[in-house]
Design a protein around this motif. Structure first.
Motif, PDB file in Angstrom:
ATOM      1  N   THR A  98      35.826  63.181  85.373  1.00 54.37           N
ATOM      2  CA  THR A  98      36.223  61.928  86.004  1.00 54.37           C
ATOM      3  C   THR A  98      34.952  61.342  86.604  1.00 54.37           C
ATOM      4  OG1 THR A  98      38.407  62.793  86.507  1.00 54.37           O
ATOM      5  CG2 THR A  98      37.655  60.896  87.801  1.00 54.37           C
ATOM      6  N   GLY A  99      34.683  60.081  86.326  1.00 54.98           N
ATOM      7  CA  GLY A  99      33.414  59.509  86.751  1.00 54.98           C
ATOM      8  C   GLY A  99      33.548  58.285  87.625  1.00 54.98           C
ATOM      9  N   LYS A 100      32.497  58.078  88.397  1.00 59.39           N
ATOM     10  CA  LYS A 100      32.378  56.886  89.236  1.00 59.39           C
ATOM     11  C   LYS A 100      30.952  56.377  89.145  1.00 59.39           C
ATOM     12  CE  LYS A 100      35.701  58.533  92.624  1.00 59.39           C
ATOM     13  NZ  LYS A 100      35.925  58.921  94.017  1.00 59.39           N
ATOM     14  N   ILE A 101      30.817  55.072  89.220  1.00 62.70           N
ATOM     15  CA  ILE A 101      29.501  54.427  89.241  1.00 62.70           C
ATOM     16  C   ILE A 101      29.470  53.483  90.430  1.00 62.70           C
ATOM     17  CG2 ILE A 101      27.994  52.761  88.120  1.00 62.70           C
ATOM     18  CD1 ILE A 101      28.929  53.743  85.444  1.00 62.70           C
ATOM     19  N   ALA A 102      28.340  53.489  91.137  1.00 66.59           N
ATOM     20  CA  ALA A 102      28.084  52.505  92.191  1.00 66.59           C
ATOM     21  C   ALA A 102      26.711  51.907  91.929  1.00 66.59           C
ATOM     22  CB  ALA A 102      28.137  53.162  93.564  1.00 66.59           C
TER      23      ALA A 102
END
Length: 129
Positions: A98-102
């Motif tokens: 599961t990924g997140k980008i900021a």
């Protein structure tokens, strides 16, 4: 009729420029992981963002990894101002997280998580172009 045609054309033009103007699009340099790093091209994939490995490097310089052409960032959907959520693939262990980008200026903070986000591995990528 002319007014409707002009208005429809304006709306379509604005929608197209909004898609093309996503600030995360472009080429990014990953952090070194297991002795290698990559250049990743972030591109529009449907209504989401994907990232394809386009070049790979190790201590000896550029080399032709079997991972070139594979998506490392998968179906990241906009999640608010300069943040995205989707999936990331880690080539060194061939696992999808599961990924997140900021996004912050020319830095892209990526996190790949398991256990509902309790355990995460993070990297900061630098914009190349």
């Amino acid at each position: 009729m002319k007014t409707f045609t002009l208005a429809a054309g304006f709306v379509l033009a604005m929608a197209g420029s909004a898609l093309a103007a996503d600030p995360v699009l472009g080429t990014w340099k990953t952090q070194t992981d297991d002795g290698a790093y990559a250049h990743v091209n972030m591109y529009q994939c449907g209504g989401a963002i994907c990232g394809k490995i386009v070049r790979t490097f190790n201590a000896s310089g550029e080399y032709k990894s079997a991972n070139i052409g594979k998506d490392i960032v998968r179906n990241m959907s906009p999640n608010g101002t300069n943040s995205y959520a989707g999936k990331v693939w880690r080539p060194s262990n061939n696992k999808i997280y599961t990924g997140k980008i900021a996004l912050s200026g020319n830095s892209l903070k990526l996190a790949g998580c398991v256990a509902g986000g309790l355990l995460c591995s993070k990297q900061t990528w630098a914009r190349i172009k």
